[in-house]
Design a protein around this motif. Structure first.
Motif, PDB file in Angstrom:
ATOM      1  N   UNK B 161      36.519  51.373  54.840  1.00 30.20           N
ATOM      2  CA  UNK B 161      37.013  51.317  53.513  1.00 30.20           C
ATOM      3  C   UNK B 161      37.950  52.514  53.262  1.00 30.20           C
ATOM      4  N   UNK B 162      39.133  52.101  52.695  1.00 32.76           N
ATOM      5  CA  UNK B 162      39.805  53.176  52.060  1.00 32.76           C
ATOM      6  C   UNK B 162      40.249  52.785  50.733  1.00 32.76           C
ATOM      7  N   UNK B 182      41.431  47.785  49.393  1.00 28.63           N
ATOM      8  CA  UNK B 182      41.801  46.697  50.161  1.00 28.63           C
ATOM      9  C   UNK B 182      41.002  45.341  49.701  1.00 28.63           C
ATOM     10  N   UNK B 183      41.692  44.272  49.390  1.00 27.75           N
ATOM     11  CA  UNK B 183      40.796  43.025  48.857  1.00 27.75           C
ATOM     12  C   UNK B 183      40.474  43.274  47.535  1.00 27.75           C
ATOM     13  N   UNK B 185      42.536  44.244  44.526  1.00 26.40           N
ATOM     14  CA  UNK B 185      43.826  44.902  43.527  1.00 26.40           C
ATOM     15  C   UNK B 185      43.441  45.212  42.321  1.00 26.40           C
ATOM     16  N   UNK B 192      50.125  43.279  39.928  1.00 26.86           N
ATOM     17  CA  UNK B 192      49.117  43.487  40.972  1.00 26.86           C
ATOM     18  C   UNK B 192      49.551  44.809  41.443  1.00 26.86           C
ATOM     19  N   UNK B 194      48.180  46.942  44.872  1.00 31.22           N
ATOM     20  CA  UNK B 194      47.436  46.798  46.189  1.00 31.22           C
ATOM     21  C   UNK B 194      47.374  48.004  46.830  1.00 31.22           C
ATOM     22  N   UNK B 215      51.167  49.413  46.529  1.00 32.43           N
ATOM     23  CA  UNK B 215      52.391  48.422  46.651  1.00 32.43           C
ATOM     24  C   UNK B 215      52.107  47.605  45.016  1.00 32.43           C
ATOM     25  N   UNK B 217      53.400  44.568  42.776  1.00 31.45           N
ATOM     26  CA  UNK B 217      54.063  43.260  42.832  1.00 31.45           C
ATOM     27  C   UNK B 217      53.904  42.439  41.568  1.00 31.45           C
ATOM     28  N   UNK B 219      54.862  38.702  39.729  1.00 34.74           N
ATOM     29  CA  UNK B 219      55.172  37.340  40.267  1.00 34.74           C
ATOM     30  C   UNK B 219      55.075  36.446  39.157  1.00 34.74           C
ATOM     31  N   UNK B 222      53.207  33.004  39.311  1.00 33.13           N
ATOM     32  CA  UNK B 222      51.897  32.853  40.009  1.00 33.13           C
ATOM     33  C   UNK B 222      50.950  31.854  39.343  1.00 33.13           C
TER      34      UNK B 222
END
Lengths: 261, 259
Positions: B161-162, B182-183, B185, B192, B194, B215, B217, B219, B222
Motif C-alpha cells: 500500500x502507499x 489507492x482505491x 480517493x 475526487x 486520487x 490527481x 478530478x 466531473x 458523474x
C-alpha cells in the motif's frame, strides 16, 4: 504446454478425469454414473478453487488461471439450474465446456502466486470478477443450447425448447455481464479516476454487451421466424467472450489498464 | 410522421445500431485507450453520441407512455449514462470558468503546500487553481512481509500500500486531515483526489527525496451517470424476471409461426 505436479495440478486433473468419466458414462447411458461423476467433478473443482484461495491468501480471481478455475466450479450448479428450470439435460455439453475451460488452467497457465498490488485491493474486486465469471459461463452455455437451432430440418418442438432454454440462459448471462460492467465502471472511478477509460478490454466487453443487446432486439422483432440468425448472434457473442478471455488478455496489441493476467 | 418515428427508433433500427456500436467499440479497441479517448472527444463523436442519446430518450419515452416500464428504464438508463458522459465532456465549454479545472495533478514531497494543478508527462503544463489548498503531511509506503522466495532472490517484497496524508484548507473553514490511498480517493469541494503514483528524485540540494503524485478530478456529469447505471440495472432485472415468467413452452401447439 506443461504438467503441474503440485496438489493444485492434481485437483485440476482429477476434475478433468471426472468430467471425461461423465462423458463416457453418458455414452454408455449409465444414468447413476453420470450423476455421480458429474457431482464428484464439481466437488474437486470447488476444492481446487478453495485450495488456491488458501494457498495464495487472497480471493482466487486475480489472473486467468484463477479465473478459469472459478468458471469450472460454476458449471455444476448452473447445469442443475437449467435442468430444473428448463427441463433440458445439458450435462454432456457442460462437461465438454468444463474440459475446454480446464485445459488451459491445467496445461497452459502458470500457477505462481503473486501478491495483490494496491490497485486490486478493493471490495469491488470479487463482485466485479465473479459476475463476469458466472456471466461468461451462462453465455457460453446459451450458445451450446442454441446448437439445434442451426440444424437444417430441426423438428419445431425441439427448436422451440432450444430457443426458450437458450433465451432464458442468455438473459441471466446478460444481467450478470451488465452487473460486471457497471461494477467495473464504479471501480474504475474509485481506482483510476474515471468510470470509462477507453481501455481495449473495456471496449471488447462493451462490444460483447452490444451483441447481446442486438440479440434481444432481434428476438423481439422477428420472434421465431429466423431462429438461425438468433443462434448466429449467440455464437458471435461467444466468439467475443472467448477472444476477450484469450487474445485481448494476452496480446500486446491490446495492452492497457487491465493487464493483471 | 408516426411511421418515421417508428422506423427511426424501432426494433429493426435498434438491431442495426447495436451491431454498429459493437463494431465501433472493436475498432476503438484496436487504436488503443489514449487514441480512442481523443477520437471520442472530437465534435463528430460527441454529436453522434448526442444523437444516440436522443434516440434512446425517444424510445424510452414512448415505452414509458405505453407502460412498458422495464423497457423504459433500460433505454432511459442508457440515455442518462450517455448524457452524463456528454456533460463531463462539454463542461469546459459550458462552465463560466469559476469552478476550477476539471482534471490535473500535483507532485509533492513531505511538507509541500500547493493549490495549482498541472498536466503533461512531467507535469509541466499549468492547468489552473484549486478552490482549496493541499499540504502533504507525510507519504508512506508499506511492503508485504518478505517471503522465502523474496529472500532467496535477494529482492524487496512487493508493495502492499502507499498513501498520502494531507491537510486540506478550504477558504473560511478549519483545516482537516485526509488519507489518500489507492482505491480510497478523498472527496473535497466537488473534486475526487486520487493517489496516482509516486517516485524518487533529488531536491535542489542533491539529496534523494520521495515524491507522491496526487490527481484531482471534477466531473459534473458523474451523478447522472451513476443514476443511469442504477436505472439500467433495475430495468434489466425487471426484464429478466419477466422473461422467466414465460414458462418453457410445451411441445404441443405448432402453427402460428409463419415464415
Amino acid at each position: 504446454m506443461m504438467i503441474k505436479t503440485t496438489l493444485q495440478g492434481g485437483l485440476i486433473y482429477l476434475t478433468m478425469v471426472f468430467f471425461i468419466a461423465t462423458l463416457v458414462a453418458s455414452a454408455l447411458r449409465q444414468r447413476m454414473l453420470i450423476k455421480g461423476f458429474w457431482a464428484a467433478g464439481f466437488l474437486t473443482a470447488v476444492s481446487a478453487v478453495l485450495w488456491r484461495g488458501i494457498h495464495t491468501g487472497h480471493p482466487p480471481m486475480q489472473n486467468l488461471f484463477e479465473f478459469f478455475l472459478c468458471m469450472a466450479a460454476f458449471l455444476w450448479p448452473l447445469s442443475r439450474l437449467s435442468s430444473w428450470k428448463n427441463g433440458i439435460d445439458t450435462t454432456v455439453k457442460d462437461a465438454v465446456l468444463g474440459l475446454c475451460i480446464l485445459f488451459p488452467a491445467g496445461f497452459v497457465f502458470g500457477e505462481e502466486v503473486r501478491r495483490l498490488p494496491p490497485a486490486l485491493q478493493s471490495s469491488l474486486f470479487v463482485p466485479h470478477v465473479a459476475s463476469y465469471v458466472a456471466g461468461y459461463i451462462m453465455l457460453a452455455r446459451a450458445a451450446l443450447m442454441a446448437l439445434p437451432m442451426l440444424k437444417k430440418g430441426c423438428p419445431p418442438a425441439e427448436m422451440r425448447s432450444a430457443e426458450a432454454a437458450s433465451r432464458q440462459t442468455v438473459v441471466v448471462g446478460f444481467l450478470l455481464i451488465t452487473i460486471g460492467l457497471v461494477l467495473g465502471s464504479l471501480w474504475g472511478k474509485i481506482c483510476w479516476g474515471h468510470y470509462w477509460q477507453w481501455d481495449p478490454k473495456e471496449m471488447w466487453s462493451l462490444a460483447t454487451w452490444m451483441v447481446y443487446a442486438g440479440y434481444f432486439h432481434l428476438r423481439l422483432k422477428t420472434g421465431m421466424r429466423q431462429p438461425r440468425l438468433l443462434a448466429v448472434f449467440l455464437w458471435i457473442g461467444l466468439l467475443f467472450v472467448v477472444l476477450t478471455l484469450t487474445w485481448i488478455n494476452l496480446s500486446h496489441l491490446f495492452s492497457g489498464m487491465h493487464n493483471y493476467a | 410522421m408516426k411511421n418515421y418515428f417508428h422506423q427511426a427508433t424501432g426494433l429493426g433500427m435498434a438491431v442495426y445500431i447495436c451491431c454498429i456500436l459493437s463494431a465501433a467499440s472493436i475498432a476503438l479497441a484496436f487504436v488503443g485507450a489514449e487514441k480512442a479517448g481523443e477520437i471520442m472527444a472530437t465534435p463528430p463523436a460527441l454529436g453522434l453520441s448526442a444523437l444516440l442519446a436522443l434516440l434512446l430518450i425517444l424510445r424510452g419515452g414512448f415505452t414509458l407512455f405505453n407502460r412498458r416500464y422495464y423497457s423504459a428504464m433500460m433505454h432511459l438508463g442508457c440515455a442518462c449514462v450517455v448524457v452524463g458522459w456528454l456533460t463531463g465532456q462539454t463542461a469546459p465549454y459550458l462552465d463560466q470558468g469559476d469552478k476550477g479545472p476539471l482534471k490535473g495533478s500535483i507532485a509533492m514531497v513531505d511538507g509541500d503546500v500547493m493549490n495549482a494543478l498541472w498536466e503533461g508527462a512531467y507535469l509541466t503544463n499549468y492547468v489552473g487553481k484549486l478552490p482549496f489548498s493541499v499540504k502533504l503531511d507525510k507519504f508512506i509506503i508499506d511492503y508485504y512481509a518478505s517471503s522465502s522466495v523474496d529472500q532467496s532472490a535477494g529482492r524487496m517484497p512487493p508493495i502492499k500500500e502507499y498513501r498520502s496524508r494531507v491537510t486540506i484548507t478550504e477558504p473560511g473553514k478549519e483545516p482537516y486531515t485526509k488519507n489518500i490511498v489507492v482505491n480510497q480517493p478523498a472527496y473535497v469541494c466537488g473534486y475526487h483526489i486520487y493517489q496516482m503514483s509516486w517516485g524518487q528524485s533529488q531536491n535542489w540540494q542533491g539529496q534523494p527525496v520521495t515524491y507522491t503524485v496526487l490527481q484531482f478530478i471534477r466531473d459534473p456529469g458523474l451523478h447522472l451517470v451513476y443514476f443511469g447505471f442504477g436505472t439500467l440495472f433495475v430495468g434489466i432485472l425487471l426484464f429478466s424476471v419477466r422473461l422467466f415468467k414465460v414458462r418453457s413452452p410445451a411441445p404441443a401447439p405448432l402453427p402460428e409461426v409463419k415464415s
